[in-house]
Design an enzyme around this catalytic site. Sequence first.
Site, PDB file in Angstrom:
ATOM      1  N   SER A  53       0.842  -1.192   0.000  1.00 18.01           N
ATOM      2  CA  SER A  53       0.000   0.000   0.000  1.00 18.01           C
ATOM      3  C   SER A  53       0.882   1.249   0.000  1.00 18.01           C
ATOM      4  CB  SER A  53      -0.962  -0.036   1.193  1.00 18.01           C
ATOM      5  OG  SER A  53      -1.971   0.933   1.046  1.00 18.01           O
ATOM      6  N   HIS A 181      -7.836  -5.327  -0.665  1.00 21.16           N
ATOM      7  CA  HIS A 181      -6.564  -4.637  -0.437  1.00 21.16           C
ATOM      8  C   HIS A 181      -5.595  -5.484   0.380  1.00 21.16           C
ATOM      9  CE1 HIS A 181      -3.945  -1.261  -0.556  1.00 21.16           C
ATOM     10  NE2 HIS A 181      -4.018  -0.996   0.736  1.00 21.16           N
TER      11      HIS A 181
END
Length: 219
Positions: A53, A181
């Site tokens: 991320s 994610h």
Amino acid sequence: ANIRGGGEFGPEWHQSALRENRCKAYEDFEAVGRDLIERGVTRPECMACIGGSNGGLLVGNMLTREGAALWGSIVCQVPLLDMKRFHKLLAGASWMAEYGNPDVPEDWKFLKNYSPYQRIHDVCLQPGSTWKAPETLFTTSTRDDRVHPGHARKMVKRLQDDVPPEKANTVLYWENTEGGHGGAADNGQRAFMWALVYRFLWATIGEKAKPDCKLLSKL
């Protein structure tokens, strides 16, 4: 590594590496790597970095900055890499306070300095550059609803298509079709993903570290 921009030491520590100061976070990370090498704890060919991320943006910068020579390999997971278009994809617009708005020319002047996708052409492949990419594994998820998998996809394509093989001889890519994610939808997928990561690390730095890395010899 407790680099600037994190939350380890309160709001001021976090705010010290926002927007035009973001590169301070990457300078701090490189400084930690250099210190480990200078103190004889390890060697570049024995050391890797992993980030996902926003951490993927961190290690994407490790891949494309002068500090690339510090790392034997890099694992870049569900990464943010194209800072020219990040705000147009999924949740990206909500991060403009952190990074800046690339549609504003004044902001793009500093954003391009830590946009790994652009740095490949603008910095790494410029005449006279001695840059060489560490061996790198990218992982992402088709169903990531925060950072679009396009970041990883286009970065891998650029590294494989535009960079001479002698400057980027190992660029691997794995995309899970599930998982959001986090990159994995359940424990089985998570175990598979981390098995890939650790197998890659063993192949790229693990065997090299066995004979003489002081850190391993103390364990």
